[in-house]
Each structure stands twice: as structure tokens, then as C-alpha cells.
Design a protein around this motif. Structure first.
Motif, short mmCIF file in Angstrom:
data_model
loop_
_atom_site.label_atom_id
_atom_site.label_comp_id
_atom_site.label_asym_id
_atom_site.label_seq_id
_atom_site.Cartn_x
_atom_site.Cartn_y
_atom_site.Cartn_z
N SER A 355 -9.23 -4.51 -7.35
CA SER A 355 -9.04 -3.03 -7.11
C SER A 355 -8.45 -2.14 -8.11
CB SER A 355 -8.09 -2.74 -5.87
OG SER A 355 -6.92 -3.29 -6.15
N ASN A 356 -9.33 -1.26 -8.62
CA ASN A 356 -8.88 -0.37 -9.70
C ASN A 356 -8.83 1.06 -9.46
OD1 ASN A 356 -10.61 -2.92 -10.51
ND2 ASN A 356 -10.73 -2.06 -12.41
N LEU A 357 -7.59 1.41 -9.70
CA LEU A 357 -6.91 2.63 -9.37
C LEU A 357 -6.48 3.30 -10.82
CD1 LEU A 357 -5.96 1.28 -6.99
CD2 LEU A 357 -5.77 3.33 -5.96
N ASP A 358 -6.67 4.63 -11.03
CA ASP A 358 -6.35 5.13 -12.29
C ASP A 358 -4.88 4.89 -12.20
OD1 ASP A 358 -6.80 6.52 -14.70
OD2 ASP A 358 -6.86 8.49 -14.01
N LEU A 359 -4.17 5.16 -13.41
CA LEU A 359 -2.79 5.23 -13.55
C LEU A 359 -2.38 6.16 -12.53
CD1 LEU A 359 -2.27 4.64 -17.19
CD2 LEU A 359 -1.97 2.81 -15.43
N GLY A 360 -1.14 5.74 -11.82
CA GLY A 360 -0.42 6.74 -11.03
C GLY A 360 -0.89 7.16 -9.57
N GLN A 361 -2.26 6.56 -9.47
CA GLN A 361 -2.93 6.97 -8.14
C GLN A 361 -2.60 6.20 -6.90
OE1 GLN A 361 -5.09 9.73 -7.56
NE2 GLN A 361 -4.10 10.10 -9.73
N ALA A 362 -2.08 5.05 -7.15
CA ALA A 362 -1.74 3.99 -6.24
C ALA A 362 -0.70 4.56 -5.12
CB ALA A 362 -1.23 2.70 -6.76
N ASP A 363 0.22 5.51 -5.86
CA ASP A 363 1.02 6.20 -4.95
C ASP A 363 0.90 7.08 -4.10
OD1 ASP A 363 2.84 4.36 -6.12
OD2 ASP A 363 3.65 5.53 -7.49
N ASN A 364 -0.48 7.72 -4.16
CA ASN A 364 -1.01 9.00 -3.27
C ASN A 364 -1.33 8.47 -2.08
OD1 ASN A 364 -0.70 10.38 -5.84
ND2 ASN A 364 -2.89 10.42 -6.13
N TRP A 365 -1.27 9.61 -1.26
CA TRP A 365 -1.40 9.08 0.17
C TRP A 365 -3.01 8.71 0.58
CZ3 TRP A 365 -2.09 13.60 4.57
CH2 TRP A 365 -2.26 13.05 5.70
N GLU A 366 -3.84 9.41 0.16
CA GLU A 366 -5.26 9.34 0.23
C GLU A 366 -5.76 8.52 -1.08
OE1 GLU A 366 -7.29 9.32 2.73
OE2 GLU A 366 -6.37 10.51 4.01
#
Length: 603
Positions: A355-366
Motif C-alpha cells: 500500500s503506497n501513500l504519499d508522505l503524510g497522507q496516511a493520517d488523513n481521514w479519506e
């Protein structure tokens, strides 16, 4: 409000429209028309991909015959009437104009001709890759786009290779009946992709979504409430692209209500702390890579501390370095960028999914990102870092590309609750800042064959009532009907282990173990959770600690009993996801992103 009948025009669509006007008014098609960098969705038809496309002036040798009038002075004896005394005829010289055909050879520019470069491959080879473009040329009224594939510049292809004006959505969504859900289901989660008339990915917010139902309706912000039972047909539309999805809110409002009544097993752990994630390594993922950036040696870390005192109780060693990125330079928006910041991993046999999320995105609600599939049978430990560059030969690069699949932009939540089976990948897409709310939890199923979402469920787990919910930020998939999930009960200072079983579209939850400890005393977040079936144990990862705990599912161990722990000094590189297949255990580190195998862990 995000959805209107006409929808909002994306910047990419606006630029494409302006580019069309420029194209129509200009006669010089030899130059590329530039657009925003957009994601292209490949269609089912296959077209040739060329290394280049040029409009060249053709010089042709033309022979022409011309009639020229040319005067000659010819000495010609012309008889004179009078004869000389000697009886001889006199002659005189006369001028005579003669004509002759003269053939001239001329070089003339007679026309312009399109010339394709080398045939590289066919577009079908990129069906499951991440394809992008920011320019095109027009040949005989047809657009040929210059494409980037998984970050590497490749060549030109007819736009008919793309999925033109197509909408691909999940056919069925099944929601748990949850009277306490204050948010509902975001209909955008059901979108795999929607494209415009040129095959460019359309922002989800620009898609018109409508709901046809006698019991349910969609809010102005695109959410469908699950507080009461009912069925609905969701329609997704953008231009000529259209698709429908059937949504059902199940009838049993008591589904998912259980009891957390397992007595936790006490531990004798000393106070263990770890560093904060904000103090960890800070190497960001790059959009380019050079030979200097590529890692050419494996990492190996031995445990420096264990519960048993054996400092050599385990080690971790690199088996695979991930590509630096899988998107083109300049991919600024999140739909276009496939980051190397991996949050979760899972192995099934030789299949690896991340699972690849841009840096900092994992904490976002959506929180949204991409999932990437790798066929590990074909993996080279070091070379795959170079995929977004042109440092590999084209044929070598193409052989790697055929063993990678990139999902559409999709909801991932925190990204660490990832699991897979032979045919499917599962993601429990929960928000890691939800503070244990009573809203439903979303389980997404992805087909490995296409890496597209094919089914979405929601479920809830409550201890007696909505006042005591259990939101799982870490979970492991056991089979296509079973999840094992981890819950940290910070109030009671314990970890709970839950088995969540699906029958059809309904879910049941049961607590199957508990450990009477916070494990890490300074509130560090869990960075990975997995069940190892061979030894019937759980592994829980923190920033640099790995805990081994009995699961008791197969009777081989005592449920909830702490068996050991291991500390690894990795230079403050966070553990990001755990996976197990058979007896093997794997974990992931970022900066740079690499997957490592855990050895000697049975000690």
C-alpha cells in the motif's frame, strides 16, 4: 457541495479543451501540444508503441522536359544563283534559328510525411501499469500521446489505446446497519476510474453521482447513510462515461455486537520506550533516481536486545528494494503520484502487494493512494529501483513492467491493514486518527488479476453497545472469509485480538485473546501486525521493536502470552508493515523502501 449535474471541470480537461482549439486553428502539426501531466487509463485494445513520431519534409527528384528556343550561327553553304567565271557555284554563310528539347532535373519539396520511430512494444503490455502523458501530436486527425510508464519516458501511442469515456465502478457495496454511524459511506470509494473523451483520469470530485432509492438518499457531499436498511442504485456519470453500482444497507442492526470478555495474560515487561516517528529518518521519496541513488548492497540488522537476553535472537536482511517511484517527474497531485512511501505489505506465495501513500497522507481521514503488486519470482533485488529511469535496457525494463501491477487511485486508510489470498487483496481502510469512534469500518476487496476493486463491505464491532466500539487500525487476512484484528485498549492498558468472520455479506466478531500490557510505555503507534500460521503466534511491530505473542488459535501457544521481543537499531528507520506466509516473516522499512526477511525468529 461537490457534485452538480454538470460536474466541475478538471484542470486537465480544461487544458485539453483549450489544446483542441489551438489544434483546430493551427496548420503546423509537427510540434507537440502540451497539456497538464495527466494519468491515462489503458483500454482493452492493443496498439503499437513507437519510440518517436516526426513530421518530415520529403525532398523528391523530379525530371521535367522544357522546349527552349535557341539561336545558332551555322556555317552552311548555301548555293548562290550566279556562278563564278570558272563555273563554280558560290556559297554564303547564313544564320539559322533551331529549336531543341532540353531535359532538366529539378529538386522540389513536394510534401510532408509522418515518420514513426522504432516499434518498441504494444500498449497491451502496459494494461496494468501507471501510464501518464503531458503532450501529444496530431497525425491524420488522430492524437498520438507521448507516454510515461511507471515513471519512465517511453514513446508515442494512438489515443485509441486508452479507455475513452469509460467509468469503472464497484458493482456491489454492502453496508452494515449502523444507527450510530455519523458519517456514512462515501460513494466516491466505489470508483475505480472515470475517464474523459481522451482517456485521461477524471478527478472523483468531478463525477456526478446520483442515488435512486425508496429508502436511501445521497447527501450533497456524496455520502450515503447506513442508519437504516434499504437498497439503492448509484449512478456515476461524467460526459459520455456512465456506470452503476448496487448499494445495500443490511437489515440486522445488532450485527457486530459482541463481548470483550477474555482475561488478559499479564507480562513482566520492564518499561520499554521507543523514539517518536517525527524523530525518525527523513529521506523523502524522490521523483527521479540516478546510479548514485541506487542501493547496491543489502542491509542486515541483528537484534540488539531480546526478552531472553540473547542479542543474536533474530536478524533482518534485505530481499527487495522497491522502485524509487512509479510515476513521472512533476506528478504533483495525489492521483498521479505513485509514491515509494509504503505503509503496509503482504505476501501470498510469491506475490507481494504493498500500500503506497504519499508522505503524510496516511493520517488523513479519506487517505487514498495506490496498491502495487509484484511477482517476486521475477524480482531482482537491486535493479527494480531503476524502473522509473532509463538506466535499464528497454527489454530488461519491459520484462520487469510485465511483473508489476498498479491499482487505480483508491481509499487505503492508514494502509497497514493489508492482507491477501490467491485471488484477492484486502484492505481495512480505517482512519488512524478516529479516536475509536462508533462508525462503520470499511473492508475493500481488490482482484489481483486487474488490481481493481470488485467489492466493498462495511462492518462494526462493538463491546456490548456503541459506547464501547472497537476500531481496528491493524489487521491480517487469514482467508477470504476471515480477519484477525488488533485493538489497543489504552484505557485498560492491554491489547485485544479479534477474529472477524464473514458469511455471505454479514460479519461476526469474537475476542480470541488479550495481552495485559501496553508493550511500549510511551504511547508509540503500532506499525505492523500479523499472524504466523506455522508457529501460531502474532507479531506486533513498533518503530524498532518486534513483539512475539502467542495466538492460541491452533492450540500450539497460549493466547495473549508474551513469548519474546526484539529490538533492532536501524538508524531510526520505521518498521512499516509486517507480513507472514507459511513459516516466513517479512517486514518493511522506508528511506529507502525495502522489504526484509526476518531470520532466526523462532529462538
Amino acid at each position: 457541495m461537490r457534485r452538480f449535474a454538470l460536474g466541475m471541470m478538471t484542470s486537465a480537461a480544461l487544458m485539453a479543451g483549450l489544446a483542441s482549439q489551438v489544434q483546430a486553428s493551427s496548420k503546423d502539426y509537427s510540434k507537440s501540444t502540451k497539456t497538464d501531466l495527466v494519468t491515462k487509463i489503458m483500454g482493452n485494445k492493443s496498439y503499437q508503441v513507437y519510440s518517436s513520431l516526426k513530421l518530415e519534409e520529403v525532398t523528391k527528384k523530379v525530371k521535367t522536359k522544357t522546349k527552349e528556343k535557341k539561336k545558332y550561327t551555322v556555317k552552311k553553304k548555301v548555293a548562290v544563283k550566279k556562278k563564278s567565271k570558272k563555273g563554280k557555284t558560290k556559297y554564303k554563310t547564313v544564320k539559322q534559328v533551331k529549336y531543341k528539347w532540353v531535359t532538366k532535373t529539378a529538386y522540389k519539396n513536394v510534401k510532408k510525411k509522418w515518420k514513426f520511430g522504432k516499434k518498441l512494444t504494444v500498449s497491451a503490455d502496459f494494461r496494468y501499469a501507471h501510464v501518464q502523458s503531458k503532450s501529444y501530436k496530431v497525425k491524420d486527425g488522430k492524437r498520438y500521446y507521448y507516454i510515461y510508464v511507471n515513471g519512465r519516458p517511453v514513446g508515442y501511442v494512438n489515443e485509441k489505446a486508452f479507455a475513452l469515456s469509460k467509468a469503472n465502478v464497484v458493482s456491489q457495496v454492502s453496508l452494515v446497519n449502523n444507527p450510530s454511524d455519523s458519517v456514512g459511506f462515501n460513494a466516491e470509494d466505489a470508483i475505480n476510474y472515470v475517464t474523459d473523451q481522451h482517456g485521461s483520469l477524471v478527478d472523483n470530485d468531478s463525477v456526478e453521482i446520483s442515488c435512486k432509492s425508496a429508502e436511501l438518499n445521497i447527501s450533497d457531499t456524496g455520502y450515503v447513510s447506513s442508519r437504516k436498511a434499504g437498497t439503492a442504485v448509484l449512478t456515476f456519470k461524467y460526459g459520455k462515461a456512465k456506470a452503476t453500482s448496487k448499494l445495500t444497507v443490511r437489515g440486522d442492526a445488532k450485527e457486530g455486537i459482541s463481548s470483550a470478555d477474555v482475561t488478559p495474560v499479564k507480562t513482566d515487561l520492564p518499561e520499554i520506550t521507543t523514539w517518536s516517528a517525527r524523530d525518525g529518518a527523513r529521506l523523502s521519496s524522490s521523483s527521479t533516481i540516478t546510479s548514485k541513488d541506487a542501493v547496491s548492497s543489502s542491509h542486515k540488522y541483528w537484534a540488539t536486545k531480546t526478552m531472553s537476553g540473547n542479542a543474536k535472537g533474530a536478524d533482518i536482511e534485505t530481499i527487495f528494494y522497491h522502485p524509487a517511484v512509479l510515476s513521472a517527474p512533476g506528478s504533483s497531485n495525489l492521483e498521479a503520484k505513485v509514491s515509494s512511501a509504503v505503509q503496509g505489505i503482504d505476501f501470498y506465495d510469491n506475490d507481494l502487494v504493498t500500500s503506497n501513500l504519499d508522505l503524510g497522507q496516511a493520517d488523513n481521514w479519506e487517505a487514498r493512494g495506490h496498491m502495487v503488486y509484484y511477482n517476486m519470482r521475477k524480482v531482482k533485488k537491486y535493479n527494480w529501483q531503476l524502473i522509473p529511469s532509463k538506466m535499464l535496457s528497454f527489454n530488461t525494463w519491459l520484462s520487469y513492467i510485465k511483473n508489476i501491477k498498479v491499482s487505480p487511485y483508491m481509499k487505503l486508510g492508514h494502509g497497514q491493514s493489508v492482507g491477501s489470498t490467491k485471488k484477492y487483496v484486502y484492505v481495512l481502510a480505517n482512519w488512524n486518527r478516529s479516536n475509536n469512534w462508533s462508525n462503520s469500518q470499511e473492508l475493500i476487496r481488490v482482484k489481483k488479476s486487474t488490481m481493481e476493486i470488485d467489492k466493498i463491505w462495511t462492518f462494526k464491532v462493538w463491546n456490548g453497545s456503541a459506547k464501547n466500539p472497537r476500531i481496528f487500525l491493524n489487521a491480517d487476512v487469514i482467508d477470504d472469509n476471515t480477519l484477525l484484528a488488533l485493538f489497543h485498549n489504552a484505557y485498560k492498558h492491554r491489547y485485544e485480538y479479534w477474529k472477524i468472520s464473514r458469511s455471505g455479506d454479514s460479519f461476526k466478531a469474537k475476542e480470541v485473546g488479550a495481552t495485559g500490557s501496553d508493550l511500549i510505555s510511551n504511547s508509540a503507534e503500532v506499525q505492523g501486525f500479523v499472524w504466523n500460521s506455522a508457529y501460531d503466534v502474532y507479531y506486533i511491530a513498533f518503530n524498532d521493536y518486534l513483539f512475539k505473542i502467542g495466538a492460541g488459535l491452533d492450540g500450539k501457544t497460549d493466547a495473549g502470552k508474551l513469548l519474546n521481543y526484539y529490538k533492532f537499531d536501524t538508524g531510526r528507520r520505521e518498521f512499516e508493515g509486517l507480513s507472514s506466509y507459511g513459516p516466513e516473516l517479512y517486514l518493511n522499512l522506508n528511506h529507502p523502501t525495502e522489504t526484509l526477511k526476518v531470520n532466526h525468529i523462532t529462538k
